[in-house]
Design an enzyme around this catalytic site. Sequence first.
Site, PDB file in Angstrom:
ATOM      1  CD  GLN A  81     -21.526 -16.896   3.123  1.00 15.95           C
ATOM      2  OE1 GLN A  81     -20.999 -17.980   3.365  1.00 15.95           O
ATOM      3  NE2 GLN A  81     -20.857 -15.866   2.657  1.00 15.95           N
ATOM      4  N   PRO A  82     -26.633 -17.819   6.563  1.00 18.15           N
ATOM      5  CG  PRO A  82     -28.952 -18.016   6.487  1.00 18.15           C
ATOM      6  CD  PRO A  82     -27.775 -17.418   5.761  1.00 18.15           C
ATOM      7  CE  LYS A  83     -30.154 -23.666   4.440  1.00 15.21           C
ATOM      8  NZ  LYS A  83     -30.566 -24.452   3.302  1.00 15.21           N
ATOM      9  CE  LYS A  84     -20.912 -21.606   3.187  1.00 16.64           C
ATOM     10  NZ  LYS A  84     -19.823 -21.348   2.323  1.00 16.64           N
TER      11      LYS A  84
END
Length: 139
Positions: free
Chosen positions: A117-120
Amino acid sequence: MSSTTSDEEEHCFGDERLVLYRDRPEWRDVTPVPQDDGPNPVVSIAYSERFKDVHDYLRAVVRSGECSERALQLTADAIMCNPANYTVWNYRRKIIETLKKDVNEELKFTLQIIEDQPKKLPSVVPQAEDGGVGRQRFC
């Protein structure tokens, strides 16, 4: 509530843990603590049933100060629901220290969350030139 699950719920539980905490026998001794937004909340957020369940039990565990294997798993589920929740990460750190868990295993867990979940976690995750998650040593 619909019988289908959202993408967020899938991140929250995956396939193997679809049983709500309130339905798990090993959690019968815990009284969940619902979120208290006061009598007149400015905005009412429509959390999924699973999200509410995880966080209601998390609030109970934090309130009691429980540091156990089951509390560690609960923090993992809460982090999968919302990896940007610093309070959960901090409580997880306390549990890891109390239980004297292997820090290298925790680093593997953390890296997996970052990769999934890199965008979080935009301020924490280094981005590779191809737009993916870059591997970098954090000191």
